[in-house]
Enzyme design. Sequence first.
Site, mmCIF file in Angstrom:
data_model
loop_
_atom_site.group_PDB
_atom_site.id
_atom_site.type_symbol
_atom_site.label_atom_id
_atom_site.label_comp_id
_atom_site.label_asym_id
_atom_site.label_seq_id
_atom_site.Cartn_x
_atom_site.Cartn_y
_atom_site.Cartn_z
ATOM 1 N N ASN A 137 0.746 -1.208 0.008
ATOM 2 C CA ASN A 137 -0.069 0.014 -0.097
ATOM 3 C C ASN A 137 0.872 1.229 0.006
ATOM 4 O OD1 ASN A 137 0.955 0.232 2.573
ATOM 5 N ND2 ASN A 137 -1.077 -0.296 3.579
ATOM 6 N N HIS A 139 3.449 1.915 1.976
ATOM 7 C CA HIS A 139 3.821 2.560 3.178
ATOM 8 C C HIS A 139 5.352 2.309 3.476
ATOM 9 C CE1 HIS A 139 3.210 -1.869 5.494
ATOM 10 N NE2 HIS A 139 4.413 -1.611 4.742
HETATM 11 C C1 F6R Z 1 9.562 -2.936 8.358
HETATM 12 C C2 F6R Z 1 9.101 -1.850 7.616
HETATM 13 C C3 F6R Z 1 8.100 -2.168 6.543
HETATM 14 C C4 F6R Z 1 8.574 -2.987 5.276
HETATM 15 C C5 F6R Z 1 7.336 -3.391 4.321
HETATM 16 C C6 F6R Z 1 8.164 -4.227 3.258
HETATM 17 O O1 F6R Z 1 10.718 -2.671 9.118
HETATM 18 O O2 F6R Z 1 9.380 -0.504 7.826
HETATM 19 O O3 F6R Z 1 7.789 -0.745 5.926
HETATM 20 O O4 F6R Z 1 9.863 -2.524 4.832
HETATM 21 O O5 F6R Z 1 6.338 -3.485 4.995
HETATM 22 O O6 F6R Z 1 8.266 -5.335 3.837
HETATM 23 P P1 F6R Z 1 8.582 -6.893 2.983
HETATM 24 O O7 F6R Z 1 9.993 -6.460 2.649
HETATM 25 O O8 F6R Z 1 8.342 -7.798 3.927
HETATM 26 O O9 F6R Z 1 7.817 -6.987 2.031
#
Ligand code: F6R
Length: 264
Positions: A137, A139
């Site tokens: 999304n 973030h």
């Molecule tokens: C975790 C964080 C999140 C992840 C994001 C992607 O510390 O800050 O913003 O970077 O959710 O997560 P993955 O890499 O598991 O797809």
Amino acid sequence: MLVVLQRTKDEVSLQAAQMIAGAIRRNPSVRLGLATGDTMIGVYRELVRMHRTERLDFSRVVTFNLDEYLGIPPSHPQSFHSFMQQHLFSQVNIPRTSIHIPDGTIAHDYDAYCEKYEQAIRDAGGIDLQLLGIGRNGHIGFNEPMSSLGSRTRMKELSAETIEDNRRAFGPGEEMPQCAITVGIGTILETRRVVLLATGDSKAEAIAKSIEGPVSASVTASALQLHRDVTFIVDEEAGSKLAQKAYYDHVLKMTRALMPERLS
Ligand code: F6R
């Protein structure tokens, strides 16, 4: 803004690890902002390899993690404390006292705790290099859609999409945290350099909106368009919805020729 289009996830990890290692070699006391998640595993694996075989020294490095689930102890296997311990901290020579990760066990006075985290970042001299992943999304950290683009470290409610994405890491029947402590978008925008990584087609839309869409609280990573030194490193799948790929490749070629330090 630099957009580095790589072919594979391994190439993304390697490029990011090289930039982090370069930052450590240039300034052994560098202050790193770190992230967790699947995308980071290969990066930390490569940094551990460099520590073991190329004597990359973490003894003076200071780290601040972006976020932690609220309501679980550091020892919980799915906590971000455990993730960092497993994938990086237990395998390099960083002193325990140089590591900062938000405490997910605080149960009240969130604002006072979060202000202390912000103060610790300021006291350390600010973050030199911030590593980021991105959610489906859009973030960054746990700054879910509609987070204020000026937000600071705070308690944040997770979105339904993030809960769904992260639930698989928790055991069947185990309660998934609904909230987290996360640094804010305003905090991230104050870091000196940002490197954001994305791999896989589930991130393609978020990447296209973040880089080429309008700056909007509905895709919080788009706020990085306002940052003075940001590098997106994406694999083929995550970059598949970008419209300006040829231009990014041209910029990259020129950057490699004229300012190679931006990539090392
Ligand atoms: C975790 C964080 C999140 C992840 C994001 C992607 O510390 O800050 O913003 O970077 O959710 O997560 P993955 O890499 O598991 O797809």
